[in-house]
Write an enzyme that holds these catalytic residues in place. Sequence first.
Site, PDB file in Angstrom:
ATOM      1  CB  CYS A  91       7.393  -2.045   5.210  1.00  0.00           C
ATOM      2  SG  CYS A  91       5.644  -2.529   5.251  1.00  0.00           S
ATOM      3  CG  HIS A 106      -1.362  -1.127   0.478  1.00  0.00           C
ATOM      4  ND1 HIS A 106      -0.634  -0.239  -0.292  1.00  0.00           N
ATOM      5  CD2 HIS A 106      -0.461  -2.057   0.923  1.00  0.00           C
ATOM      6  CE1 HIS A 106       0.625  -0.604  -0.324  1.00  0.00           C
ATOM      7  NE2 HIS A 106       0.760  -1.709   0.402  1.00  0.00           N
ATOM      8  CB  CYS A 151       4.275  -1.059  -0.560  1.00  0.00           C
ATOM      9  SG  CYS A 151       3.671  -2.748  -0.367  1.00  0.00           S
TER      10      CYS A 151
END
Length: 403
Positions: A388, A358, A99
Site C-alpha cells: 500500500c 520499512h 512506499c
Amino acid sequence: MSTARLLTKSPKDIVILSALRTPVTKAKKGGLSKLYPEELLYNVLKGSIERSKVDPSLVDDILVGAVLQTLGGQKASALAAKAAGFPIKTTINTVNRQCASSAQALSYLAASIRSGDIDFGIAAGVESMTHDYFPHRGIPTRIYEPFKKQASSEAQNVLMPMGITSENVASKYNISRKDQDEFALKSQQKAFKATESGHFLKEIIPVEARVSEEGEPEEYKTISKDDGVRGNVTLEKLSTLKPAFSETGTTTAGNASQISDGASAVILTTRENAEKNGLKPIAKFIGSSVAGVESHLMGMGPAVAIPKLLNRFDLTKDDIDIFELNEAFASQSLYCIRELGLDETKVNPYGGAIALGHPLGATGGRVISTLINGLKTQGKQLGVVSMCTSTGQGYAGLFVNEE
C-alpha cells in the site's frame, strides 16, 4: 495467459541480473544510522555491481526510489552513482510513489527497456529515516491552508498520518488488537528464523558503517544483519504496548512497521542483452499494476492492486507460490490477506516490515530481493510483491524465478 506461457523464455524478456539490499536497521539508533542516504545508496550500487559482475559501463540509467529526501534525492543519488564508479553516460533519475517507489522504479525501467530507449538499467531505492523522517514525519510542512480547507474530504485525507489510516482499516473491518499482535509475533518469529539460518545473507550486501559520533575519531563496524528483528518478543509483551496514534486505537509500535534506514538495487536488461554479455538472469519481471483506494483507507491498496495484476495475466491467487506483502501495519496486512483469501503460509514466509523495518524508498527493492531469494530457496516459480502507499494507492508486481 497460462502459467506455462509465463515460464517460456524469449529474447525480449525483461530479466533481473541482481536483486540485493543493505541490511535494514533502526532509525536513530541502528547500525546504519550514522550514514547519509548517498552513502547507503553508494554501498548498494557498488556492492551490486561487484557481486553481479555487471560492467558499470553497460548501465544506461539508474532510477532511484526516494520519498523523504531534500530536492527529491536526485543530486544525492547522482553523487552516489558517480562515486560508485558509473560512467558519465549513465544517467540518474528519481521517483516517489511513496512506499512503492523502488518497485515503481523497476516498472518504469522495464518499460524503457521494452521500448528500446535503454538496454540496461538499475532500479534502486534508498531512505535514511534517521536523517529525513523527523520532524515532519512524512507530512508536508508547507500546504496552502485556504486550499486545504476548500478541498474535498478525499483530497484532505491524503495528508492523514499513516497510523490513523491503520486505525481506520482496523475499525471499519473489525480487525482486533489481539489478531494484530498475533500477526506481528509471527512476523518476528519468521524473520528471526530466517536471520539465524543465514537465509537473508544471500540478499544482503554488508556495509562498513560509521558508528562514531560527529567530532570523534571515525570508527567503523561491519553491519550485515537487519537489527530490528526481535527474536525474544512474546504475545504478552506486545499486548502491553500502548496505542501509538489514538488513545482508543489498536495500532502500536509492536504491530506496525519500523522506522528504518536502508537501500536496495535491482539490475535489469533483456534476455538477449544478458546472453550477449555472458550474464545469467536470476529472475524474470512479467509486469505490474497500480490501483487507487480511498486515502483514509490506504492500507487496502494490495487488495485491489493484486487482483488487477492477476486478472491482467489470467492467473488466480492459487497460481502464486509466494506473496511478499509489505507490512505497513498488521491491520492492513490482515485485511488484505483475508479479503484476497490468501494462503497465509505463502505470505511473507520470512517475515516482513514489522520485524525487518520499512525504509520507505528502499522497500520495493527490499521485498523484490526477498521474494527472489525465497523462490530460489523453496524451488518455486511465481511470486508477487505488493504494498500500500500513502495517498491511497496499491502496487503489485509479478516475477518468475529463473534458477
